[in-house]
Each structure stands twice: as structure tokens, then as C-alpha cells.
Design a protein around this motif. Structure first.
Motif, PDB file in Angstrom:
ATOM      1  N   ALA A 655       0.847  -1.193   0.000  1.00  0.00           N
ATOM      2  CA  ALA A 655       0.000   0.000   0.000  1.00  0.00           C
ATOM      3  C   ALA A 655       0.878   1.237   0.000  1.00  0.00           C
ATOM      4  O   ALA A 655       1.931   1.268   0.653  1.00  0.00           O
ATOM      5  CB  ALA A 655      -0.914   0.008   1.225  1.00  0.00           C
ATOM      6  N   PHE A 656       0.442   2.238  -0.734  1.00  0.00           N
ATOM      7  CA  PHE A 656       1.172   3.496  -0.760  1.00  0.00           C
ATOM      8  C   PHE A 656       0.187   4.627  -1.028  1.00  0.00           C
ATOM      9  O   PHE A 656      -0.910   4.414  -1.561  1.00  0.00           O
ATOM     10  CB  PHE A 656       2.283   3.486  -1.818  1.00  0.00           C
ATOM     11  N   GLY A 657       0.578   5.823  -0.639  1.00  0.00           N
ATOM     12  CA  GLY A 657      -0.294   6.971  -0.807  1.00  0.00           C
ATOM     13  C   GLY A 657       0.496   8.216  -1.119  1.00  0.00           C
ATOM     14  O   GLY A 657       1.712   8.283  -0.907  1.00  0.00           O
ATOM     15  N   ASN A 658      -0.224   9.219  -1.608  1.00  0.00           N
ATOM     16  CA  ASN A 658       0.369  10.530  -1.842  1.00  0.00           C
ATOM     17  C   ASN A 658      -0.664  11.591  -1.495  1.00  0.00           C
ATOM     18  O   ASN A 658      -1.648  11.304  -0.792  1.00  0.00           O
ATOM     19  CB  ASN A 658       0.899  10.654  -3.276  1.00  0.00           C
ATOM     20  N   CYS A 659      -0.485  12.804  -1.977  1.00  0.00           N
ATOM     21  CA  CYS A 659      -1.412  13.863  -1.608  1.00  0.00           C
ATOM     22  C   CYS A 659      -2.728  13.759  -2.367  1.00  0.00           C
ATOM     23  O   CYS A 659      -3.638  14.564  -2.115  1.00  0.00           O
ATOM     24  CB  CYS A 659      -0.771  15.227  -1.823  1.00  0.00           C
ATOM     25  N   ASN A 660      -2.864  12.804  -3.260  1.00  0.00           N
ATOM     26  CA  ASN A 660      -4.129  12.593  -3.967  1.00  0.00           C
ATOM     27  C   ASN A 660      -4.976  11.492  -3.357  1.00  0.00           C
ATOM     28  O   ASN A 660      -6.199  11.580  -3.355  1.00  0.00           O
ATOM     29  CB  ASN A 660      -3.871  12.265  -5.437  1.00  0.00           C
ATOM     30  N   GLY A 661      -4.341  10.440  -2.865  1.00  0.00           N
ATOM     31  CA  GLY A 661      -5.133   9.349  -2.336  1.00  0.00           C
ATOM     32  C   GLY A 661      -4.298   8.143  -1.985  1.00  0.00           C
ATOM     33  O   GLY A 661      -3.089   8.240  -1.750  1.00  0.00           O
ATOM     34  N   LEU A 662      -4.952   6.987  -1.971  1.00  0.00           N
ATOM     35  CA  LEU A 662      -4.365   5.740  -1.495  1.00  0.00           C
ATOM     36  C   LEU A 662      -4.505   4.674  -2.572  1.00  0.00           C
ATOM     37  O   LEU A 662      -5.556   4.582  -3.237  1.00  0.00           O
ATOM     38  CB  LEU A 662      -5.064   5.287  -0.210  1.00  0.00           C
ATOM     39  N   ALA A 663      -3.458   3.869  -2.736  1.00  0.00           N
ATOM     40  CA  ALA A 663      -3.494   2.724  -3.645  1.00  0.00           C
ATOM     41  C   ALA A 663      -3.064   1.484  -2.886  1.00  0.00           C
ATOM     42  O   ALA A 663      -2.102   1.515  -2.118  1.00  0.00           O
ATOM     43  CB  ALA A 663      -2.578   2.960  -4.846  1.00  0.00           C
ATOM     44  N   ILE A 664      -3.815   0.389  -3.103  1.00  0.00           N
ATOM     45  CA  ILE A 664      -3.513  -0.891  -2.486  1.00  0.00           C
ATOM     46  C   ILE A 664      -3.403  -1.921  -3.600  1.00  0.00           C
ATOM     47  O   ILE A 664      -4.306  -2.047  -4.433  1.00  0.00           O
ATOM     48  CB  ILE A 664      -4.596  -1.309  -1.475  1.00  0.00           C
ATOM     49  N   VAL A 665      -2.283  -2.657  -3.622  1.00  0.00           N
ATOM     50  CA  VAL A 665      -1.985  -3.580  -4.713  1.00  0.00           C
ATOM     51  C   VAL A 665      -1.685  -4.957  -4.143  1.00  0.00           C
ATOM     52  O   VAL A 665      -0.962  -5.087  -3.143  1.00  0.00           O
ATOM     53  CB  VAL A 665      -0.790  -3.073  -5.542  1.00  0.00           C
ATOM     54  N   ASP A 666      -2.243  -5.967  -4.768  1.00  0.00           N
ATOM     55  CA  ASP A 666      -1.972  -7.365  -4.430  1.00  0.00           C
ATOM     56  C   ASP A 666      -0.776  -7.818  -5.265  1.00  0.00           C
ATOM     57  O   ASP A 666      -0.888  -8.003  -6.479  1.00  0.00           O
ATOM     58  CB  ASP A 666      -3.210  -8.216  -4.743  1.00  0.00           C
ATOM     59  N   PHE A 667       0.401  -7.977  -4.621  1.00  0.00           N
ATOM     60  CA  PHE A 667       1.574  -8.352  -5.408  1.00  0.00           C
ATOM     61  C   PHE A 667       1.687  -9.860  -5.603  1.00  0.00           C
ATOM     62  O   PHE A 667       2.604 -10.329  -6.287  1.00  0.00           O
ATOM     63  CB  PHE A 667       2.867  -7.774  -4.810  1.00  0.00           C
TER      64      PHE A 667
END
Length: 1232
Positions: A655-667
Motif C-alpha cells: 500500500a502506498f499513498g500521496n497527496c491525492n489518495g491511497l493505492a492498495i496492490v496485491d503483489f
């Protein structure tokens, strides 16, 4: 030991139960705060006792060791008997190096640049000359050297020093051309002075210039050779107090060196020439050469070359002498790199260096200047490196440097520190990294081998990770206060190389460092490694012992922020926690967007910043790329930099985020599970009124005008500083900037961590000191951001109060229009006006008004009681992420995988996961993700999370036990995943089973789960902000460690948040410290103290007590080599050096006292009044006395043996002489 009782709190009670414990309030140096139990919630709390074992006696701050290359070196010295090396710097530091493990750092309090260093050979002492005209005598017979004496010159500037071997009189040359003599034992100036007007001829009408060289004649110690800058050399007879010899040359002199016989000396000059002078014919040079000059056809003098800054003339018994010098290259080779030239016989070897040469020394077998020198190595001190050349081999290879001198090989952009790692990790990483080491080093041992070092009692494994601007990542073994590189990973290898003419897609985004590492996450147990780069990408690595060739899987994520305005409610209007039943447990799964090729002048959309390799890639053993996730352009706006990163090997999710939002990825399945704007995470729980943006206009952008905030955001002067600030070291010899002015600059000017708008605890102070006139910055289409000179200076010096990072705007890729300017100017006094200055790099500078009132208001008006008003372009950034097994919603009875999310507005959200139950299904069935609706609030941006069980033990996030993904063993492949969950027990009984620790830039809170009751709150600071915070383990107990912008290091116990330590350790003077400061377990911490050095410190009392045993010994008793027998004839005709008595000549009885106004003696803190020898104390004195007696007895025994040998030799000589006399007794003279 204090006990805290958590008693059951029933619903509807307005008062706490009798006997319930409460924590005491505590005051900290940077703010006041206290812990308190707040009754509330709908669930009861199980009755448990948490015994906090940590007290303030466990903590103490002290520096341990400094690693890396000395920043801005200026001086070099070597002790040929002790075999230790000393390096002085422009910032007044001295690094003393011996064998690996022997590395000592000491600092002049004045901070003045070190001009020269001189060892008292085999005496355990060092003399340093500083640019503030002060001489210092350092005692090296202790693990931490101390100054014994100081002598400050009041009327003259020191230019050169010379200390003859086994002499206690130091010659000091000055800028006025005078030579003074200092007694090393008393550090008092002698009355004997060699005035410049006495040394030169009376007929000379010009001043000879400063003294550039001093040395006594190897043939006669009573003769002193004095070199002046204008080309005059004087051989001064110390006894008769007159000049015995004068030499004149029409070119300036830079250095001089004697032939060991004392009959010749060699000078280097400013025209690139070398002159060899014979004492018998001083009228002209015996030989003149310009080694790199082009010879003229008509027999004229060769063309002049660059100055030869230093020359050394070293003789060998069995070969031609070595002539070694730096500089002297021809002017027509302007692009040629700095070089060291070695002339040996008829061969000339030019060694080109990567950096300018500061100083070099030739290492010789003997310390005596009147013997064959027999050189075996050359130590070359460069501006950014230290190398040693082997002279015993014809190809002159270099030695492999055992010190970590290459930390700065590429500028460090981030750091991580892990103490008490799995014990096998260091060996595994070393075994992989050793295969990629460079070859071609000398096969001889490192010649700097002095001192002794023991590993000490503290042996738990420690690993430091550094990320660099070129995309490389280095793993270092930091165990037992040493540092050795284990393994190097190059993240840039997963991307295609940018070709010239392919467009400006990459260069326009991040200028010249598109692969710079911005953030790292590492799980030592599972060996999962994640990297976030400045070009808005995340790479997931897995560790394998086997080489593979495979394609790299890449995903693209679109993060967009569609809110224009945010209106902050009053604190009482924040809605309560939502009912979990009202939340829709939907799963939002977005696949990566397809590429849309954008031509010049067309709005870019869905295009990543870099291109991942599409062909199969060979991956050597070590860390191998598993997945690359890239953020893409959105409607012509570049992706914003990543501000938070975490991963879970147990869940297979990053999971990672920035000033726009959040992304969650299944690796594991290589799919995007969630890609959501920050406001969408709130659902109906959003406490702020946000107005949607008006429809976007059709914007046509030229690629040159768009660029995300590049790596220049890491630097305080907001310019492209990764190399430019770093190149300030190379200007040491090129620019005539005074050392005093250079010291006024921030020596580490240039490094910041995340973007100003989004970084939690960003160093906002840098902008508050900007003057009002600097608000009007030019806006141009150039990619390079140019700031006024005074603005850069103000940004380099960070003082006073700071403004909060959450009050600064995030780059949106838009220029500032005139309407925006008028809108900014119309803001009332309640809001500090901000003005944006943007280059084509989309770099924004927020400039608040510098009034004290505005700075204070920036703290008092808070969104979550930290900042109450944010300008309209502000965005809520994801600043912290944390995976753990927890209760996703209020009053849940069962635990589930959760992701805790912290934002720059002080909000804490929780994302819940529904994972497949079996390993087989995990690779095929989808993972369900949904925001849980849980909402907690703190003041300021959230920095860190942690979790404790109900007994107060720290709960580590779940992880998967490492197994080799590319194992050739079929049994290994067939094994199931082994997970370590560290979960709290699930129970139907009403009660809390878990405690969540949350720390923001202003305060810390402890929540009881699942009731979500705030048990303790501690307002850490009101007038500053926290830069780094971490929950660490100390003596098997958890505590919260914080580093504040005002320089305070604070430790609080858990869960009660009682202050354990508050020390004003280090004022924040530049952004590099804040960006790289990190805590770890067992009381360890580090930060990048300069562009080239890592400073480690400890806040553990136990380690402070044991530190003395862990440090290396600089001085070891070594017998001084015996001088060679000069022979009968050389003793008879070789000079009178053996009968010269300096004490009789320079002592007070014959020379008198020096003028008191000339120099002032200053006793040092480690002077003879305190400790004259080693570390101090009665045991130390007894030990030294015993060693001295042993040495004396050993020397007496050796003397007796030598005397007996001389007697035997004398008897044999007498016998042979008698036989020779009898043989020729009766012969006449004509019979011979």
C-alpha cells in the motif's frame, strides 16, 4: 515500578470506578502534556495489570561513532610507527583512522578549518593548526582524544608547521614570513624567532611572501630550510642565527622536499616545473624539468603548465628514486581529470583521479629523514574519496579500502536502521554481495593498520540501508559500531534507459535523477523489500539465492483528487464514529489503465513517468523485482510523489499513498485492489465540507511546462541540489571563497525528505524566515528554478518557529494566474497569505509572512485542532500506513487484517481486508477491500502507528517466513506458506484486547480496541513539531521515541506516555538531518550529519556506560625503529646533526621569553593538569606506569645486548688491525 490498572468501565457511567489508575502529567521541554484515562465507549475493558519497567534511569543521549568520508577535507597526516592516519576538514573536524574498527572522530569547538596536522611520531599525540590562528595539541592515548594545550597567535596567521622526528620543538611559519618555535611539552612560544628581514638579503626590496615550507636538513639538524612563496629559499643556521645559503627562482614555490643525504632538495613551482638544487652551487638549479610540458623545436624552454602543488622526493636503496607530484598538467588539456604523477627512473605514470586532490603523503619504511626512504605506498586524499596506491608493483594498483568511504558515491536520499535483525541476514547478504565486488586491487594488506579494537559485549546484528539519487540501495553491516557494505541493489535496472531524442517525458519530470529513491520498506523476517522512487513508482522485491530470467510485471495506477475547497468544522461539530452497519462493505478493484500515447501539445493522460523493461531480464541472486507499480499522468497533470509506503508479506499486499489518495496492490495476484482519493476513504464520515471542483477546461499543455516536484524538493534551497550542493566540495580549490564565509553556509545544504506539502512534520521553518521582498518570484517556462541569492541563504539557515506542513499547498501542475495573485492578496489577517512560485518543474514555494503573530496563528488554528485554515489548493495527503491484525470496527468481536491510514490532517482511518482462507485460493480468489468507517483524530499530520497486546507487549505486524521463491528443491517449492500472525485473541467476552499507539507531529494517543476509547493522550509539543517518531523496543519494553524540529529528542513510556527523556540534542540546522533521522530498537538512532557522513547515537544508558569498551584504542605501545648505522666515515664527515641541542638553543635560558602579546596559551580540557596520559584514573596511571617500566626494562636489555655485540665487534676489529700491522711491519714504503 509503577502499576496501571485498567478497570472495567460500564456503559452510562459518568465517573470512573473507584481505584482506577491514572497517569501523572509530565512536562517536556518543548511542550506540556500528560496522560489521562478517558472513560467512554460501549465495551468494557478487561481487568489487567500492565507493569511498565522502563524508568528515566534507562535513558541517556550520547554520540557513538561517525561513519563515512570526512566532509570537505583539508589536511592529512600519518604516523609511520603507530600506522594511524588523521584527516582534518574545513568544518574543524578530525578523523583518525587505524585498522578496521579503529575510527575516531573529534571536533574543534571553534569549528575553524584545519590547515595542517602533525603527528608526534610514536608519542600518542597530534598537533593541529586551525584557520583561527590556533595550534592545538591532542592527546591520543585515550579512546576519545582531548585537547591538552592550545596556543592562539594574535598578530600573525599560521601558514606552515614542521615538527622534526623525536624533537619537542615545533617550527611555525606565518603569513608575514616569520618563523616561530613552540615547545610541545609546555606549548609555550620560545623567544627564538627567525624574522623574514633577517633571512633574506638586505638588498632585496620586496617581501618574500608567506612561509610555505619548513624542514630541517637531514644532514645537519642545526640547519633549517625555509621556503617563501615568491621563490626564495633560505638555509638558516640555527646556532649562528644567520642565513648560510640563499636560493632565488623566478617562479612561486608550492612545496619542497629533501634528498635523504641532505645535499640536494627539490622544489615545485607555479609554472609546472620541478627544480633540483645542489647546496654546493646555489646560484642556479642543478636540474630544471617541466614533466608535462611540450618541448620546443628550437630548444627553448618548454611551455608552462599548471602549478605542481606538491612534490615528494623519495629515495630507494636498490632502485631509482621516486618523484611523486600532484598537478602540473598542460593547460591545453583542460578536460583532463586531476592526476597524480609518479616518476620512477625513466618511466612516468599518470594516475587520473575522479575528484580533485586535496593532499597526498608517501608512506616510507623508516621515520628517519636521513636514511633511504624506501617508499611503499601513497595515500591520496581527494575531495570525495581516500585511496592508497601500492608503489611496490609496477602497475601501481590501489588497495581495497576497508572503511565505508563510499556512502556518498551517489547522494543519499533516504535511510533506514534495523537493530536486532535475524542473525543469518548479514551472512546471507554478504555472500551475495561479495560476488559483485570490484577486482584488480593490490594483494597486500591495508597499510593503515594501527590501533586495536575488540568487538565488545554488544553483538546483536544491526543493518543500515541507504537509498541514493541514482536509484541504488546499499545494505550495510552496522554491528558493534562498525560499518561494512554487504550488498548493493540497483533499482534502475528494471526501467528502460532513456535515449536522447525520445522526448522529455522523464527529464521533464525529475530532471536528471529520475530513479532517486524516496522511501523504502523492509521486512527482515520475510525479506520483502519495497522501494518508492521520485518518479512516482513502487517496486516490490523478493529475495532469492538463485539467478532467474523473467519478465517484470508492471501495473499502472490512477490517483486523482477532485476537491477544490475544504471548510473546517469546529471541533464540536465533528461527527461521532459512524455505525458500522451503515457502511457498505464494497470492494473497489481498479485495474491498471492502458497507455495513451500523447504527442507534443496534446494533454497527457494515463502515461507513467518511466518505461519498464518489457523483455525478459536476467536477475542475479539477491533481491529480484517482483512487481512495478507506477502512478500515471491525469488530465495533463503529472503524478504526485509518494508520501507513505508499507507492505505485508503475510497478506501479499503493498500500500502506498500521496497527496491525492491511497493505492492498495496485491503483489501475489499482480492486481490493483484499491485506488481511491483521500476524501472517498471517509465515505459519510468525512468531518469536512468539501466542494467538488468545477468541470475542467480543455487544457492544452506543452510537455516542457509540466513536471512533478522533482528531486530538488529534497533540498532546502529549493533548487536542483543533489549535485550542485554536492559540488560545493569541489569548489575548494577553484573558488577563492574564504573559509570563514564557507563555514557560514550550511555545510550540508541540500537535503529534505518528502514534498513540503505532504510530508508529515516537514521542516516548515525553512520558509518562515524568508523576507517579504522575496515573495515576488519570477515565473518562467524554464525547467530550472532560480531563486534570489538572499532567499537561498535564508533557506539554508533554519531558525525560530516553524509553520506546519499541512498548511502548505501541494503542487497541482498549474501556473499562478493574476486572478490567483489578487485573491491571495485579498486574504484577511486571519489567514497567512501564500504566494506560489513555479518553474516548469512545477516546483511550488509557499512563503508565509514572517511576523511572529502569523507564525503563532499557524499553530493555533488547526484542522484537527492543529491547523484550522488551509489554502484552497491544499490536499489531504496519506502520511502513514501500517498493517496489523486488529479490530476493524468499533466493538467488533473478531480480528481481521487491517490497514491503518494516517493523513496530513490528523485523521486515522482503517481499511479492512477479506483474504481467501487457503494458499491455493489466495492465488486465485479475489481479495475484498473496504473502508471500515473507523475514524480517529489527532493534532497534526500522523507520523506512525504501532500496536500492543493487553499485557503491554509490542505486537509486530504479521509476516510470512522467508522461503526461496526460485528454489531448485521440489520439496521447498511444495511447502505451504508459513505465516506468523502475532494476533490478539478473539473472544466473545466483552473486553478490550489490544492497544493502538498513534503519534502525530503534535501529540500521541493510545486507544483501546475494539472500544476505540482514548486511554492516554500526551501533547508532545505546542511550539514546534515532530519530525520523526517510532515505537521501539528497549530492554524488552516498548517506548515511543520522537525527534522534534527544535532539536529535542523525547522518549515516552507505553502505554502511559509518561516522559522518560527530553534532551535538547541537536537544533535543526538543515533539512538533511530531518530527512534521514531514524530510530530503531535497543536505543539506537542515526542521521546523515553531512553529505558524506552518518552519525550514530544512542539513547540507552547501558550502551553509554559500555561505549568506552566498544571503541578502538588509537595508541599502542610500539618500539621506535632503530636508526641505521651511519658508518665511521659518514659519522666523521657527514655533519654535526648528532651534537645539536635544541633545548640549549631554544630554551628560555638562552632565547628568553616570547612577547606575551604574540600568542596566548590556553590550557585544554584534557591538559596535563587533568590527564596527561591515557583515559585517566588510578588504574590507568598504574597501567601506564607498568607499561613504561616494561618498555624501559626491555630497552635496557636490548641496550646491554647491543653493547656486548659492539664489544665483540671491537675486539674482532682490534685483532684484524693487529694482524694487518704485523703483516706490513717490516716492509719498506716502496714494497707496497
Amino acid at each position: 515500578m509503577k502499576k496501571f490498572n485498567f478497570r472495567k468501565v460500564l456503559d452510562g457511567l459518568t465517573a470512573s470506578s473507584p481505584g482506577s489508575g491514572s497517569s501523572s502529567s509530565g512536562n517536556s521541554g518543548s511542550g506540556t502534556g500528560g496522560g489521562s484515562i478517558q472513560p467512554g465507549g460501549t465495551a468494557g475493558i478487561l481487568r489487567e495489570e500492565i507493569q511498565e519497567t522502563l524508568t528515566s534511569d534507562y535513558f541517556q543521549i550520547c554520540k557513538t561513532v561517525r561513519h563515512g568520508f570526512p566532509y570537505q577535507p583539508t589536511a592529512l597526516a600519518f604516523d609511520p610507527v603507530q600506522k594511524i592516519l588523521a584527516i582534518g576538514t574545513r568544518t574543524g573536524a578530525i578523523r583518525i583512522l587505524g585498522r578496521p574498527g579503529v575510527d575516531c572522530y573529534c571536533q574543534h569547538e571553534s569549528g575553524a578549518a584545519v590547515l595542517q596536522l602533525q603527528f608526534l611520531i610514536n608519542e600518542g599525540a597530534l598537533v593541529s593548526a586551525s584557520s583561527d590562528e590556533t595550534l592545538h595539541l591532542w592527546n591520543l592515548r585515550q579512546k576519545r582524544p582531548a585537547i591538552l594545550h592550545s596556543l592562539k597567535f594574535n598578530r600573525e596567521r599560521i601558514t606552515y608547521c614542521h615538527l622534526p622526528f623525536q624533537s619537542k620543538w615545533l617550527y611555525v611559519g606565518t603569513e608575514r614570513g616569520n618563523t616561530h618555535i613552540v615547545n610541545i611539552e609546555s606549548f609555550i612560544l620560545s623567544g627564538y624567532v627567525i624574522m623574514w628581514n633577517k633571512a633574506i638579503e638586505l638588498s632585496t626590496k620586496t617581501h618574500p611572501g608567506p612561509v610555505v615550507h619548513l624542514s630541517d636538513s637531514p644532514r645537519d639538524e642545526g640547519k633549517l630550510l625555509i621556503g617563501y612563496e615568491n621563490g626564495t629559499v633560505v638555509l638558516w643556521d640555527l646556532k649562528s642565527k644567520r642565513a648560510e645559503l640563499r636560493v632565488y627562482y623566478d617562479e612561486a614555490i608550492h612545496s619542497i622536499d629533501w634528498h635523504h643525504e641532505g645535499k640536494q632538495f627539490m622544489c615545485s613551482h607555479s609554472d609546472g616545473s620541478l627544480t633540483l638544487w645542489n647546496l654546493k652551487s646555489p646560484s642556479r638549479p642543478f636540474q630544471t624539468t617541466i614533466p608535462h610540458g611540450k618541448s620546443q623545436r628550437d630548444g627553448r624552454k618548454p611551455e608552462s603548465c599548471k602549478p605542481i602543488l606538491k612534490v615528494e622526493y623519495k629515495t630507494c636503496r636498490n632502485s631509482e628514486p621516486f618523484i611523486i607530484f600532484s598537478g602540473g598538467l598542460a593547460y591545453d588539456k583542460a578536460c583532463r581529470r586531476p592526476s597524480l604523477t609518479i616518476m620512477h627512473g625513466k618511466s612516468i605514470t599518470v594516475l587520473e583521479m575522479d575528484h580533485p586532490i586535496v593532499e597526498f603523503l608517501t608512506l616510507c619504511e623508516t621515520p628517519y629523514p636521513n636514511e633511504f626512504q624506501e617508499p611503499y605506498a601513497v595515500v591520496v586524499l581527494l575531495e570525495k574519496d581516500l585511496i592508497v596506491v601500492d608503489l611496490t608493483q609496477s602497475n601501481f594498483p590501489i588497495f581495497e579500502n576497508p572503511y565505508p568511504m563510499d556512502i556518498h558515491e551517489s547522494p543519499v536520499t533516504c535511510t533506514a536502521y534495523f537493530a536486532d535483525c535475524p542473525p543469518d541476514l548479514i551472512l546471507v547478504l554478504y555472500s551475495i554481495g561479495v560476488k559483485h565486488k570490484k577486482q584488480g586491487y593490490s594483494n597486500k594488506e591495508w597499510p593503515v593498520s594501527g590501533g586495536t579494537w575488540n568487538i565488545g559485549a554488544q553483538t546483536y546484528p544491526e543493518i543500515i540501508i541507504t537509498g541514493h539519487a541514482d536509484g541504488s540501495i546499499k545494505f550495510w553491516d552496522a554491528s558493534a559500531i562498525t560499518l561494512q557494505m554487504l550488498y548493493k541493489l540497483k533499482t534502475s535496472k528494471v526501467f528502460e534507459k532513456q535515449k536522447i531524442g525520445d522526448g522529455k517525458q522523464t527529464s521533464e519530470i525529475v530532471e536528471e535523477d529520475p530513479y532517486a529513491v524516496q522511501m523504502i520498506y523492509w521486512c527482515p523476517e520475510s525479506r520483502i523489500f519495497c522501494v518508492a522512487g521520485v518518479s512516482a513508482y513502487v517496486i516490490v522485491y523478493k529475495f532469492s539465492r538463485h539467478e532467474i530470467t523473467t519478465e517484470i510485471v508492471s501495473l499502472e495506477v490512477r490517483l486523482q483528487y477532485d476537491v477544490e475547497d475544504i471548510i473546517t468544522p469546529e471541533p464540536e461539530t465533528i461527527p461521532p464514529f459512524p455505525d458500522p452497519s451503515s457502511q457498505l462493505p464494497s470492494s473497489k478493484s481498479l485495474s491498471g489503465s492502458t497507455n495513451t500515447i500523447a504527442s507534443e501539445g496534446v494533454t497527457k493522460d494515463s502515461i507513467p513517468c518511466l518505461s519498464v523493461k518489457t523483455r525478459p531480464v536476467r536477475m542475479p541472486p539477491g533481491y529480484q523485482a517482483e512487481l512495478v507499480v507506477q502512478l500515471v499522468w491525469v488530465d495533463g497533470e503529472p503524478p504526485q510523489q509518494i508520501t507513505s509506503l508499507t507492505a505485508s508479506s503475510a497478506y501479499g499486499i503493498v500500500a502506498f499513498g500521496n497527496c491525492n489518495g491511497l493505492a492498495i496492490v496485491d503483489f501475489m495476484q499482480k492486481t490493483v485492489l484499491l485506488s481511491m482519493g483521500t476524501i472517498d476513504l471517509y465515505r459519510s464520515s468525512d468531518p469536512y465540507q468539501r466542494q467538488p471542483r468545477s468541470p475542467r477546461k480543455n487544457k492544452q499543455f506543452i510537455a516542457d511546462n509540466f513536471c512533478m516536484r522533482g528531486l530538488s524538493n529534497f533540498y532546502p534551497d529549493l533548487t536542483k541540489r543533489i549535485r550542485t550542493s554536492y559540488q560545493s566540495m569541489t569548489e575548494l580549490t577553484d573558488s577563492p571563497v574564504p573559509l570563514e564565509l564557507e563555514r557560514c553556509k550550511s555545510p550540508t545544504s541540500g537535503f529534505a525528505t518528502r514534498t513540503p506539502e505532504t510530508a508529515p512534520g516537514f521542516y516548515r521553518n525553512e520558509l518562515s524566515a524568508v523576507k517579504q521582498r522575496n515573495h515576488h518570484l519570477p515565473v518562467k517556462g524554464s525547467r530550472k528554478l532560480s531563486l534570489p541569492t538572499d532567499l537561498k541563504t535564508d533557506l539554508d539557515h533554519v531558525n525560530g518557529h516553524c509553520t506546519s506542513p499541512t498548511s502548505q499547498s501541494c503542487s497541482s501542475g498549474k501556473r499562478l494566474s493574476s486572478a490567483d495573485v489578487s485573491k491571495v492578496n485579498r486574504w484577511g489577517p486571519g489567514r497567512p497569505p501564500f504566494r506560489k512560485a513555479q518553474s516548469a518543474a512545477c516546483m511550488e514555494v509557499s512563503l508565509p509572512v514572517t511576523t511572529e503573530e502569523s507564525r503563532e496563528n499557524s499553530y493555533n488554528r488547526s484542522r484537527s485542532s492543529s491547523i484550522s485554515s488551509i489554502d484552497k489548493d491544499s490536499k489531504e495527503a496519506i502520511t502513514s500506513l501500517y498493517f496489523m491484525e486488529s479490530f476493524a470496527r468499533k466493538n467488533d468481536m473478531t480480528i481481521s487484517p487491517c490497514l491503518w491510514v494516517g493523513t496530513s490532517l490528523g485523521m486515522v482511518l482503517m481499511i479492512s481486508f477479506n483474504l481467501p482462507s487457503t494458499d491455493e485460493q489466495r492465488y486465485t480468489e479475489p481479495v475484498l477491500v473496504s473502508p471500515s468507517g473507523t475514524l480517529l483524530t489527532l493534532k497534526g499530520a500522523v507520523l506512525t502507528f504501532s500496536c500492543m497486546d493487553r499485557l503491554g507487549g509490542l505486537m509486530h505486524p504479521p509476516y510470512e517466513v522467508w522461503r526461496d521463491p526460485n528454489s531448485l528443491d521440489d520439496n521447498e517449492k511444495g511447502k505451504k506458506r508459513k505465516l506468523v500472525m502475532n494476533s490478539p485473541p478473539s473472544s466473545q467476552e466483552m473486553g478490550d484486547h489490544q492497544y493502538a499507539v498513534v503519534c502525530s507531529e503534535k501529540q500521541a494517543k493510545v486507544f483501546s480496541l475494539p472500544s476505540q476509547t482514548c486511554l492516554y493522550v500526551h501533547n508532545i509539543t505546542e511550539t514546534s513539531f515532530i519530525l520523526q517518531a517510532a515505537v521501539v523496543v528497549m530492554c524488552n519494553s516498548a517506548c515511543l521515541a520522537c525527534f522534534c524540529a527544535n532539536g529535542h529528542i523525547m522518549i515516552m513510556s507505553l502505554p502511559s506516555l509518561r516522559p522518560m527523556l527530553d534532551v535538547n540534542y541537536l537544533p535543526l540546522t538543515d533539512m538533511r538531518i530531518a530527512r534521514t533521522f531514524c530510530f530503531t530498537n535497543e536505543g539506537q538512532a542515526l542521521y546523515l550529519v553531512s553529505p558524506t557522513e552518518i552519525q550514530r547515537l544512542t539513547y540507552s544508558q547501558e550502551m553509554c556506560d559500555n561505549l568506552q569498551d566498544m571503541l578502538g584504542e588509537l595508541f599502542t605501545p610500539v618500539e621506535t625503529p632503530e636508526a641505521q648505522n651511519r658508518g665511521f666515515l659518514k659519522g666523521l664527515f657527514g655533519g654535526s646533526g648528532q651534537t645539536f641541542d635544541r633545548e640549549e638553543l631554544f630554551g628560555e635560558a638562552s632565547a628568553g621569553k616570547a612577547s606575551k602579546s604574540l600568542a596566548q596559551h590556553i590550557p585544554g580540557p584534557g591538559g596535563i593538569e587533568g590527564v596527561k596520559g591515557a583515559a585517566g584514573g588510578v588504574m590507568g596511571e598504574l597501567t601506564r606506569a607498568r607499561i613504561a617500566l616494561d618498555e624501559r626494562g626491555q630497552r635496557l636489555g636490548e641496550l646491554e645486548e647491543k653493547t656486548a655485540g659492539m664489544m665483540t665487534s671491537a675486539e674482532a676489529f682490534s685483532k684484524h688491525a693487529h694482524e694487518l700491522m704485523l703483516k706490513y711491519k717490516d716492509k719498506k714504503w716502496y714494497q707496497f
